[in-house]
Scaffold this active site. Sequence first.
Site, mmCIF file in Angstrom:
data_model
loop_
_atom_site.group_PDB
_atom_site.id
_atom_site.type_symbol
_atom_site.label_atom_id
_atom_site.label_comp_id
_atom_site.label_asym_id
_atom_site.label_seq_id
_atom_site.Cartn_x
_atom_site.Cartn_y
_atom_site.Cartn_z
ATOM 1 N N LYS A 11 0.859 -1.197 0.000
ATOM 2 C CA LYS A 11 0.000 0.000 0.000
ATOM 3 C C LYS A 11 0.894 1.247 0.000
ATOM 4 O O LYS A 11 1.960 1.222 -0.618
ATOM 5 C CB LYS A 11 -0.986 -0.052 1.173
ATOM 6 C CG LYS A 11 -1.753 -1.379 1.173
ATOM 7 C CD LYS A 11 -2.891 -1.450 2.140
ATOM 8 C CE LYS A 11 -3.544 -2.833 2.038
ATOM 9 N NZ LYS A 11 -4.747 -2.967 2.883
ATOM 10 N N GLY A 173 -7.079 -5.008 7.315
ATOM 11 C CA GLY A 173 -6.466 -4.063 8.249
ATOM 12 C C GLY A 173 -7.161 -3.986 9.598
ATOM 13 O O GLY A 173 -6.890 -3.090 10.386
HETATM 14 O O1 LIG Z 1 -5.763 -5.328 1.758
HETATM 15 C C1 LIG Z 1 -5.018 -6.254 2.031
HETATM 16 C C2 LIG Z 1 -4.063 -6.772 1.039
HETATM 17 O O2 LIG Z 1 -4.359 -6.280 -0.221
HETATM 18 C C3 LIG Z 1 -5.040 -6.884 3.372
HETATM 19 O O3 LIG Z 1 -4.471 -6.022 4.268
HETATM 20 P P1 LIG Z 1 -4.127 -6.571 5.760
HETATM 21 O O4 LIG Z 1 -3.322 -7.806 5.566
HETATM 22 O O5 LIG Z 1 -3.351 -5.443 6.381
HETATM 23 O O6 LIG Z 1 -5.434 -6.845 6.414
#
Ligand SMILES: O=C(CO)COP(=O)(O)O
Length: 254
Positions: A11, A173
Amino acid sequence: MRKPIIAANWKMHKTLAEAISFVDQVKNSIPSPEKVDSVVCAPFLFLERLSNLTKDTNLKIGAQNMHFEQKGAFTGEISPIQLRDIGVDYVIIGHSERREMFAETDETVNKKVHAAFAHGLTPIVCVGETLEQREAGSTNAVVGAQVEKGLAGLSNELAKQVVIAYEPIWAIGTGKSSDATDADEVCGYIREVIGKLFDNEVAESVRIQYGGSVKPDNIGEFMARPNIDGALVGGASLEPDSFLQLLEAVKQNG
Ligand SMILES: O=C(CO)COP(=O)(O)O
């Protein structure tokens, strides 16, 4: 047998120095691509450096988005040709954060999937329902429509190469991952939809990742399910040790 695929989705995290340091720490410990495909999807700015650093290693580099046009007056956008030119192999398409915050639609997802293949990139197509949709019992309808529209018009040969990431939005998340049995059921349904859109061979070939609060200590539960072939990982992919533990868990599972 489908080969597992683990992809880090960083991200909008890390500076260039942090990204380089991560890759330097992991690049020689990545398991063989015969066991697992290992991918880091980094911010655009770092892709060229990371792709140069990982040449001749088992780590592949992916982008987190792209435009569907090859070139033109699209200020601020990045094209599939530009990604391929700097050695990028994968591209995440239709992540829920892009659908929610940046007006990504099933139609733009579909255009991007076609554009990715036209330029030698493997698309990781994200689908998933909101908590409201889940509670209303419409998970399969929502996810099925996203798959159907996202993959429309592909040949069977290309469809086989698509990677789908099933990411329930409420699990991203939040630290609250889906139950592995529930996630497997949705992934099984996705396979059914693909079987109807294309054929059984395609359905059996497509790799489907689970994403949403995957960590080294829960990845084994997901990988043990018949319809889950890997993970798309956000938070737990940011630290070298944690990323390597994810890969190691999958390698041992296989
Ligand atoms: O959106 C995600 C991967 O593209 C998942 O994020 P998390 O693993 O932080 O929950």
